[in-house]
Design an enzyme around this catalytic site. Structure first.
Site, mmCIF file in Angstrom:
data_model
loop_
_atom_site.group_PDB
_atom_site.id
_atom_site.type_symbol
_atom_site.label_atom_id
_atom_site.label_comp_id
_atom_site.label_asym_id
_atom_site.label_seq_id
_atom_site.Cartn_x
_atom_site.Cartn_y
_atom_site.Cartn_z
ATOM 1 N N GLY A 61 45.382 6.735 66.739
ATOM 2 C CA GLY A 61 44.860 5.395 67.010
ATOM 3 C C GLY A 61 43.499 5.108 66.406
ATOM 4 O O GLY A 61 42.762 4.278 66.946
ATOM 5 N N ASN A 93 42.846 3.431 63.781
ATOM 6 C CA ASN A 93 42.820 2.003 63.419
ATOM 7 C C ASN A 93 42.681 1.129 64.656
ATOM 8 O O ASN A 93 41.908 0.168 64.660
ATOM 9 C CB ASN A 93 44.084 1.615 62.650
ATOM 10 C CG ASN A 93 43.961 1.919 61.175
ATOM 11 O OD1 ASN A 93 43.240 1.237 60.447
ATOM 12 N ND2 ASN A 93 44.625 2.971 60.731
ATOM 13 N N LEU A 96 55.511 3.286 64.681
ATOM 14 C CA LEU A 96 56.560 3.709 63.750
ATOM 15 C C LEU A 96 57.968 3.208 64.049
ATOM 16 O O LEU A 96 58.890 3.502 63.303
ATOM 17 C CB LEU A 96 56.559 5.244 63.648
ATOM 18 C CG LEU A 96 55.213 5.842 63.194
ATOM 19 C CD1 LEU A 96 55.311 7.349 63.046
ATOM 20 C CD2 LEU A 96 54.724 5.223 61.888
ATOM 21 N N HIS A 141 50.149 -0.525 56.066
ATOM 22 C CA HIS A 141 50.893 0.578 55.443
ATOM 23 C C HIS A 141 49.926 1.335 54.520
ATOM 24 O O HIS A 141 49.189 0.713 53.752
ATOM 25 C CB HIS A 141 52.073 0.023 54.642
ATOM 26 C CG HIS A 141 52.956 1.104 54.130
ATOM 27 N ND1 HIS A 141 53.844 1.788 54.947
ATOM 28 C CD2 HIS A 141 53.063 1.660 52.910
ATOM 29 C CE1 HIS A 141 54.463 2.712 54.223
ATOM 30 N NE2 HIS A 141 54.012 2.649 52.991
#
Ligand code: GAR
Length: 190
Positions: free
Chosen positions: A13, A15, A86, A105
């Protein structure tokens, strides 16, 4: 009232954490919910650190119940952000959030995308092909993995002696730098 983001994550995590930090004191946007399919993802610790509620859900709840959509509606969530999440997004969420689900991505789509292409698998494929650059792609989600409209890309050079780990590190830095800003720009343009 502020615009509300919900972040979906499956991994550590980093991001999600960068996004929560970016919007922590934002005047118009807030992160209102973290959702994860993994008990041991970063959702709990990020939620605790930032005082944001989190929800852990099973595959069955995600695909075959209205638990998730009810929670999103209850909190009046405006946009869904995938940050290392995912699972394929089910149709009921795409219908409820048209053009309002963003994904990041870790490569320059349309290359190195699709089912199974995530995390280190991507960087190893890029490295094996001796690419001279990689990068990030921020895009809208649709029914297929990594196929929605591209909103933003940024590149990073790959040196001859770089390893897949070096590529991963440089790409992740780009992600942290650009994902929060791209979300902000997109959300404020709607
Ligand atoms: C990120 O590099 C993100 O681009 C990637 O997973 C990582 C999650 O890292 N996503 C995909 O590969 C999706 N196909 P994080 O948990 O530290 O944010």
């Amino acid at each position: 009232m502020k615009l509300k983001i919900a972040i979906f994550l499956s991994g550590s995590g980093s991001n999600a954490r960068a996004i929560c930090a970016y919007f922590q004191k934002h005047a118009e946007i807030e992160v209102a919910l973290l959702l994860s399919n993994k008990v041991n993802s970063g959702a709990q610790s990020i939620g605790n650190d930032f005082g944001i509620p989190y929800l852990i859900f099973s595959r069955d709840a995600f695909y075959n119940s209205d638990n998730i959509i009810s929670k999103l509606a209850q909190l009046k969530i405006d946009i869904l952000i995938l940050a290392g999440f995912l699972w394929l997004i089910p149709e009921y969420l795409l219908d409820a959030y048209p053009d309002r689900i963003l994904n990041i991505h870790p490569a320059l789509l349309p290359k190195y995308g699709g089912k199974g292409m995530h995390g280190m698998h991507v960087h190893e494929a890029v490295w094996k092909n001796k690419e001279s650059e990689s990068g990030i792609t921020i895009h809208l989600c649709n029914k297929e993995y990594d196929k929605g409209r591209i909103l933003f890309q940024a590149t990073t050079k790959i040196n001859a002696d770089d390893t897949p780990n070096d590529i991963a590190k440089n790409v992740l830095m780009l992600e942290h730098r650009h994902y929060p800003e791209t979300i902000e720009k997109y959300l404020l343009s709607l």
